[in-house]
Design a protein around this motif. Structure first.
Motif, mmCIF file in Angstrom:
data_model
loop_
_atom_site.group_PDB
_atom_site.id
_atom_site.type_symbol
_atom_site.label_atom_id
_atom_site.label_comp_id
_atom_site.label_asym_id
_atom_site.label_seq_id
_atom_site.Cartn_x
_atom_site.Cartn_y
_atom_site.Cartn_z
ATOM 1 N N UNK A 13 0.843 -1.195 0.000
ATOM 2 C CA UNK A 13 0.000 0.000 0.000
ATOM 3 C C UNK A 13 0.884 1.252 0.000
ATOM 4 N N UNK A 14 0.615 2.212 -0.897
ATOM 5 C CA UNK A 14 1.391 3.462 -0.899
ATOM 6 C C UNK A 14 0.937 4.378 0.235
ATOM 7 N N UNK A 15 1.834 4.689 1.153
ATOM 8 C CA UNK A 15 1.472 5.473 2.336
ATOM 9 C C UNK A 15 2.251 6.775 2.463
ATOM 10 N N UNK A 16 2.994 7.178 1.440
ATOM 11 C CA UNK A 16 3.821 8.366 1.559
ATOM 12 C C UNK A 16 3.027 9.667 1.547
ATOM 13 N N UNK A 17 1.790 9.605 1.080
ATOM 14 C CA UNK A 17 0.953 10.803 1.013
ATOM 15 C C UNK A 17 -0.406 10.493 1.643
#
Length: 263
Positions: A13-17
């Motif tokens: 899961x992309x969590x940087x933003x």
């Protein structure tokens, strides 16, 4: 393909933003159907459960218990089997497609962290500012990826009566909601609670309930496969003729048109 029970499953899961929160709050299922399927083509589905039952994510079967968290990525079929009315807190969010990713289990027991993380989703459901709402949900996603976390659940800077009323409305959106009953739960008079709601949201309690039901109905009709009869029961208007009239007056189109994307 055979169903695998309790198999290990996780998603990158992309969590940087921070996420874009499309909907967040309490939901009650199993009111008219013991089995339901959901598919959100573009949204992640984040749930913390208050019930025991079964959830199949793709081809993996999971036993759900109170305090479990589930995360389902876009385009993945969710199939539920309920033992009766089943409540959970949820967030449906949009995350960026690019960027570094963290592995998050599809289903995990939150153990002693469950009340704190559940409180964050509840705080997100009462937050007025979209940025605050996104921050609360983002913190739950990061906690799911990096547990344990030692941060405390934040408090919303609203009048306690408003917080109690909004929480009660969200928990009981499937039921009959009388303003005097909401005020009793919020420990306020009806007139005082209405004044507080006008100050917080610009509308009265009854109009807030109608708007909440309309927003939830629009989302469930457009973004999920939940049957129309179940959507109607979920938002507290189980009579399909009344639900049709409600959708026409509040959303400008009947349920089937909203589902097909005509409006």
């Amino acid at each position: 393909m055979p169903v695998q029970e309790a198999a290990l499953q996780s998603f990158a899961v992309p969590l940087q933003h921070p996420p874009v929160v499309v909907d967040v709050g309490h939901a009650v299922h199993g009111l008219s159907d013991r089995e339901e399927r959901f598919l959100l083509p573009e949204l992640y589905s984040l749930h913390i459960y208050d019930w025991a039952g079964e959830l199949k994510i793709g081809d993996r079967l999971h036993r759900i218990r109170p305090g479990d968290l589930a995360l389902v990525p876009p385009g993945t079929l969710e199939a539920y089997r309920y033992n009766g009315p089943s409540q959970h807190v949820f967030a449906h969010v949009r995350l960026p497609a690019a960027g570094p990713r963290r592995e998050i289990p599809s289903v995990q027991s939150l153990g002693p962290d469950a009340p704190r993380l559940r409180a964050r989703l509840v705080a997100a459901s009462t937050a007025v500012d979209p940025g605050h709402r996104a921050a609360e949900v983002w913190s739950v996603l990061w906690a799911a990826a990096t547990r344990p976390s030692a941060t405390d659940a934040s408090t919303e800077r609203q009048h306690p009566a408003v917080l109690a009323a909004v929480d009660h409305i969200d928990r009981h959106l499937h039921a009959t909601l009388r303003v005097d009953e909401v005020a009793r739960v919020a420990l306020a008079s009806t007139s005082h609670l209405n004044r507080l709601f006008v100050g917080a949201f610009g509308i009265s309690v009854s109009r807030y309930v109608r708007r909440k039901r309309a927003d939830r109905a629009r989302h469930l009709l457009r973004d999920t496969l939940q049957p129309i009869s179940s959507v109607a029961a979920t938002v507290g208007i189980p009579d399909l003729q009344a639900f049709n009239k409600f959708c026409r007056s509040q959303l400008g189109a009947p349920p089937r048109a909203l589902r097909s994307g005509e409006r």
